[in-house]
Design an enzyme around this catalytic site. Structure first.
Site, PDB file in Angstrom:
ATOM      1  N   SER A  95       0.815  -1.223   0.000  1.00  0.00           N
ATOM      2  CA  SER A  95       0.000   0.000   0.000  1.00  0.00           C
ATOM      3  C   SER A  95       0.845   1.268   0.000  1.00  0.00           C
ATOM      4  O   SER A  95       1.675   1.464   0.889  1.00  0.00           O
ATOM      5  CB  SER A  95      -0.884   0.053   1.244  1.00  0.00           C
ATOM      6  OG  SER A  95      -1.802  -0.988   1.237  1.00  0.00           O
TER       7      SER A  95
ATOM      8  N   HIS B 202      -3.126   0.829  -5.011  1.00  0.00           N
ATOM      9  CA  HIS B 202      -2.546  -0.302  -5.739  1.00  0.00           C
ATOM     10  C   HIS B 202      -2.967  -0.142  -7.197  1.00  0.00           C
ATOM     11  O   HIS B 202      -4.135  -0.307  -7.523  1.00  0.00           O
ATOM     12  CB  HIS B 202      -3.110  -1.626  -5.239  1.00  0.00           C
ATOM     13  CG  HIS B 202      -2.770  -1.937  -3.818  1.00  0.00           C
ATOM     14  ND1 HIS B 202      -1.970  -2.979  -3.460  1.00  0.00           N
ATOM     15  CD2 HIS B 202      -3.125  -1.327  -2.668  1.00  0.00           C
ATOM     16  CE1 HIS B 202      -1.847  -2.996  -2.146  1.00  0.00           C
ATOM     17  NE2 HIS B 202      -2.547  -2.003  -1.645  1.00  0.00           N
TER      18      HIS B 202
ATOM     19  N   HIS C  45      -5.382  -9.343  -2.504  1.00  0.00           N
ATOM     20  CA  HIS C  45      -5.587  -9.654  -1.088  1.00  0.00           C
ATOM     21  C   HIS C  45      -6.712 -10.662  -0.932  1.00  0.00           C
ATOM     22  O   HIS C  45      -7.687 -10.645  -1.683  1.00  0.00           O
ATOM     23  CB  HIS C  45      -5.959  -8.390  -0.301  1.00  0.00           C
ATOM     24  CG  HIS C  45      -4.928  -7.318  -0.349  1.00  0.00           C
ATOM     25  ND1 HIS C  45      -4.894  -6.375  -1.359  1.00  0.00           N
ATOM     26  CD2 HIS C  45      -3.891  -7.028   0.475  1.00  0.00           C
ATOM     27  CE1 HIS C  45      -3.877  -5.562  -1.143  1.00  0.00           C
ATOM     28  NE2 HIS C  45      -3.244  -5.932  -0.043  1.00  0.00           N
TER      29      HIS C  45
ATOM     30  N   TYR D 198      -8.853 -10.581   1.420  1.00  0.00           N
ATOM     31  CA  TYR D 198     -10.080  -9.872   1.831  1.00  0.00           C
ATOM     32  C   TYR D 198     -10.855  -9.285   0.652  1.00  0.00           C
ATOM     33  O   TYR D 198     -12.016  -8.907   0.788  1.00  0.00           O
ATOM     34  CB  TYR D 198      -9.784  -8.777   2.870  1.00  0.00           C
ATOM     35  CG  TYR D 198      -8.911  -7.652   2.380  1.00  0.00           C
ATOM     36  CD1 TYR D 198      -9.381  -6.687   1.495  1.00  0.00           C
ATOM     37  CD2 TYR D 198      -7.600  -7.542   2.813  1.00  0.00           C
ATOM     38  CE1 TYR D 198      -8.573  -5.665   1.046  1.00  0.00           C
ATOM     39  CE2 TYR D 198      -6.775  -6.526   2.378  1.00  0.00           C
ATOM     40  CZ  TYR D 198      -7.269  -5.592   1.486  1.00  0.00           C
ATOM     41  OH  TYR D 198      -6.460  -4.594   1.039  1.00  0.00           O
ATOM     42  N   GLU D 199     -10.203  -9.200  -0.510  1.00  0.00           N
ATOM     43  CA  GLU D 199     -10.919  -8.707  -1.692  1.00  0.00           C
ATOM     44  C   GLU D 199     -11.897  -9.763  -2.214  1.00  0.00           C
ATOM     45  O   GLU D 199     -12.696  -9.481  -3.104  1.00  0.00           O
ATOM     46  CB  GLU D 199      -9.934  -8.344  -2.799  1.00  0.00           C
ATOM     47  CG  GLU D 199      -9.100  -7.113  -2.486  1.00  0.00           C
ATOM     48  CD  GLU D 199      -8.050  -6.852  -3.567  1.00  0.00           C
ATOM     49  OE1 GLU D 199      -8.397  -6.193  -4.554  1.00  0.00           O
ATOM     50  OE2 GLU D 199      -6.910  -7.315  -3.410  1.00  0.00           O
TER      51      GLU D 199
ATOM     52  N   ALA E  26       2.459  -2.552   4.183  1.00  0.00           N
ATOM     53  CA  ALA E  26       2.247  -1.623   5.286  1.00  0.00           C
ATOM     54  C   ALA E  26       1.657  -2.448   6.425  1.00  0.00           C
ATOM     55  O   ALA E  26       0.847  -3.346   6.178  1.00  0.00           O
ATOM     56  CB  ALA E  26       1.285  -0.524   4.869  1.00  0.00           C
TER      57      ALA E  26
ATOM     58  N   MET F  71      -2.403  -7.579   6.480  1.00  0.00           N
ATOM     59  CA  MET F  71      -3.415  -8.402   5.796  1.00  0.00           C
ATOM     60  C   MET F  71      -2.874  -9.009   4.503  1.00  0.00           C
ATOM     61  O   MET F  71      -3.649  -9.312   3.587  1.00  0.00           O
ATOM     62  CB  MET F  71      -4.646  -7.541   5.479  1.00  0.00           C
ATOM     63  CG  MET F  71      -5.224  -6.791   6.661  1.00  0.00           C
ATOM     64  SD  MET F  71      -6.528  -5.651   6.135  1.00  0.00           S
ATOM     65  CE  MET F  71      -6.708  -4.649   7.622  1.00  0.00           C
ATOM     66  N   SER F  72      -1.573  -9.178   4.410  1.00  0.00           N
ATOM     67  CA  SER F  72      -1.004  -9.697   3.149  1.00  0.00           C
ATOM     68  C   SER F  72       0.246 -10.512   3.431  1.00  0.00           C
ATOM     69  O   SER F  72       0.438 -11.008   4.540  1.00  0.00           O
ATOM     70  CB  SER F  72      -0.670  -8.516   2.230  1.00  0.00           C
ATOM     71  OG  SER F  72       0.401  -7.757   2.754  1.00  0.00           O
TER      72      SER F  72
ATOM     73  N   ASN G 150       1.378   2.669  11.102  1.00  0.00           N
ATOM     74  CA  ASN G 150       0.606   3.136  12.269  1.00  0.00           C
ATOM     75  C   ASN G 150       0.908   2.182  13.409  1.00  0.00           C
ATOM     76  O   ASN G 150       1.411   1.086  13.176  1.00  0.00           O
ATOM     77  CB  ASN G 150      -0.905   3.083  11.950  1.00  0.00           C
ATOM     78  CG  ASN G 150      -1.326   1.685  11.495  1.00  0.00           C
ATOM     79  OD1 ASN G 150      -1.143   1.308  10.333  1.00  0.00           O
ATOM     80  ND2 ASN G 150      -1.860   0.906  12.419  1.00  0.00           N
TER      81      ASN G 150
ATOM     82  N   HIS H 295      -7.269   3.946   6.422  1.00  0.00           N
ATOM     83  CA  HIS H 295      -6.426   3.639   5.259  1.00  0.00           C
ATOM     84  C   HIS H 295      -5.664   4.889   4.834  1.00  0.00           C
ATOM     85  O   HIS H 295      -4.530   4.817   4.365  1.00  0.00           O
ATOM     86  CB  HIS H 295      -7.309   3.115   4.118  1.00  0.00           C
ATOM     87  CG  HIS H 295      -6.526   2.638   2.926  1.00  0.00           C
ATOM     88  ND1 HIS H 295      -5.519   1.697   3.017  1.00  0.00           N
ATOM     89  CD2 HIS H 295      -6.599   2.973   1.608  1.00  0.00           C
ATOM     90  CE1 HIS H 295      -5.003   1.477   1.810  1.00  0.00           C
ATOM     91  NE2 HIS H 295      -5.646   2.249   0.942  1.00  0.00           N
TER      92      HIS H 295
HETATM   93  N1  HPA Z   1      -3.560  -3.720  10.900  1.00  0.00           N
HETATM   94  C1  HPA Z   1      -3.665  -4.507   9.825  1.00  0.00           C
HETATM   95  N2  HPA Z   1      -3.207  -4.164   8.627  1.00  0.00           N
HETATM   96  C2  HPA Z   1      -2.597  -2.981   8.508  1.00  0.00           C
HETATM   97  C3  HPA Z   1      -2.446  -2.107   9.600  1.00  0.00           C
HETATM   98  C4  HPA Z   1      -2.959  -2.504  10.862  1.00  0.00           C
HETATM   99  O1  HPA Z   1      -2.875  -1.792  11.879  1.00  0.00           O
HETATM  100  N3  HPA Z   1      -1.797  -1.009   9.141  1.00  0.00           N
HETATM  101  C5  HPA Z   1      -1.551  -1.226   7.827  1.00  0.00           C
HETATM  102  N4  HPA Z   1      -2.026  -2.413   7.437  1.00  0.00           N
END
Ligand code: HPA
Length: 279
Positions: free
Chosen positions: A29, A60, A82, A84-85, A112, A210-211, A234, A246
């Site tokens: 990301s 993306h 992903h 989740y998509e 990320a 998530m990847s 973050n 996001h």
């Molecule tokens: N959690 C899950 N996926 C993420 C996060 C998070 O805090 N930050 C960026 N991708």
């Protein structure tokens, strides 16, 4: 997934390129800007490649950029698929096997992630030393394709020690701080609850995303050397006071962009030198 499907995708890509990259790079990301640094490149949108799913997430672009980075031939995935998509794990990891057939030996996977380890701050880079697959599934479920690898693959060094050494040296030379830790993969698309973040910390996770894990599993299965790099965009839920978005993820990626580019360029250069020596 039928092997003819991979081969049709590979053939389509090979007809468009003249180089034979040995390094692959998957950009997470907000990190797609790295392809601006490339030269002599051919861009191939995913939707034109036979049997490729479509990327749907903001940040993306969804294309291959195949050319030179730091003078080294490389196949870059700008955007990934992903779970989740709604893609099956086999689709999420389809490009990894395509890269294997393209002749890739070293795969750099970036993402990320939310920081969990108490020493981590937003904007840090984390070298992935190992992972926790908390997705509740596995991309290798189903009949094993023996041409890629064994039914029960060893997972004791998914993230190559040799590539980690290269990355650490590159970061040191550039004076870019580089954290290390265990990446925990959740299904998403929701960010974690604070209780889930505490659970992951208890389990030994240092960052969460998530990847990456499906791709790393499939790459390891087929004998690719994997390097994983997270941008801590973050601090995970419950650790930071603010709510997660996001947009925040994308903004942090933007802020660390120039260091990220420098680091990846140097790592690619060093891996390129190494593969030159070893074929
Ligand atoms: N959690 C899950 N996926 C993420 C996060 C998070 O805090 N930050 C960026 N991708």
């Amino acid at each position: 997934m039928e092997s003819t499907l991979y081969k049709e995708a590979v053939q389509f890509i090979q007809e468009k390129i003249t180089i034979k990259p040995k390094i692959g790079l998957i950009l997470g990301s907000g990190l797609g800007v790295l392809t601006d640094e490339m030269t002599d490149c051919v861009t191939i949108p995913y939707e034109t490649v036979p049997h490729f799913p479509r990327a749907t997430v903001e940040g993306h672009a969804g294309e291959w950029v195949i050319g030179k980075l730091s003078g080294i031939d490389i196949a870059v995935m700008k955007g990934r698929f992903h779970f989740y998509e709604g893609h099956h794990q086999k689709q999420v990891t389809f490009p990894v096997r395509v890269m294997k057939y393209l002749g890739i030996r070293n795969l750099i996977v970036t993402n990320a992630a939310g920081g969990i380890h108490p020493n981590f701050s937003a904007g840090d880079f984390m070298l992935i030393t190992d992972h926790l697959n908390l997705m509740g599934t596995n991309p290798l479920i189903g009949p094993n394709d023996d041409r890629f690898g064994p039914r029960f693959p060893d997972m004791s060094e998914v993230y190559s020690l040799q590539l980690r050494m290269i990355a650490k040296r590159a970061a040191q030379d550039l004076q870019i701080p580089l954290q290390e830790g265990v990446y925990a993969a959740m299904v998403g698309p929701v960010y974690e609850t604070p209780a889930e973040v505490r659970m992951i910390a208890t389990l030994g996770g240092d960052a969460v995303g998530m990847s990456t894990v499906p791709e790393a599993i499939v790459a390891n299965h087929s004998g690719l050397s994997v390097l994983g790099l997270s941008v801590i965009s973050n601090l995970a839920a419950g650790i930071q006071k603010e709510k997660l978005s996001h947009q925040e993820v994308m903004e942090t990626a933007k802020q660390v962009r120039s260091n990220f580019i420098q680091l990846i360029k140097k790592i690619v250069f060093e891996i390129g030198e190494k593969t030159d020596e070893n074929g």
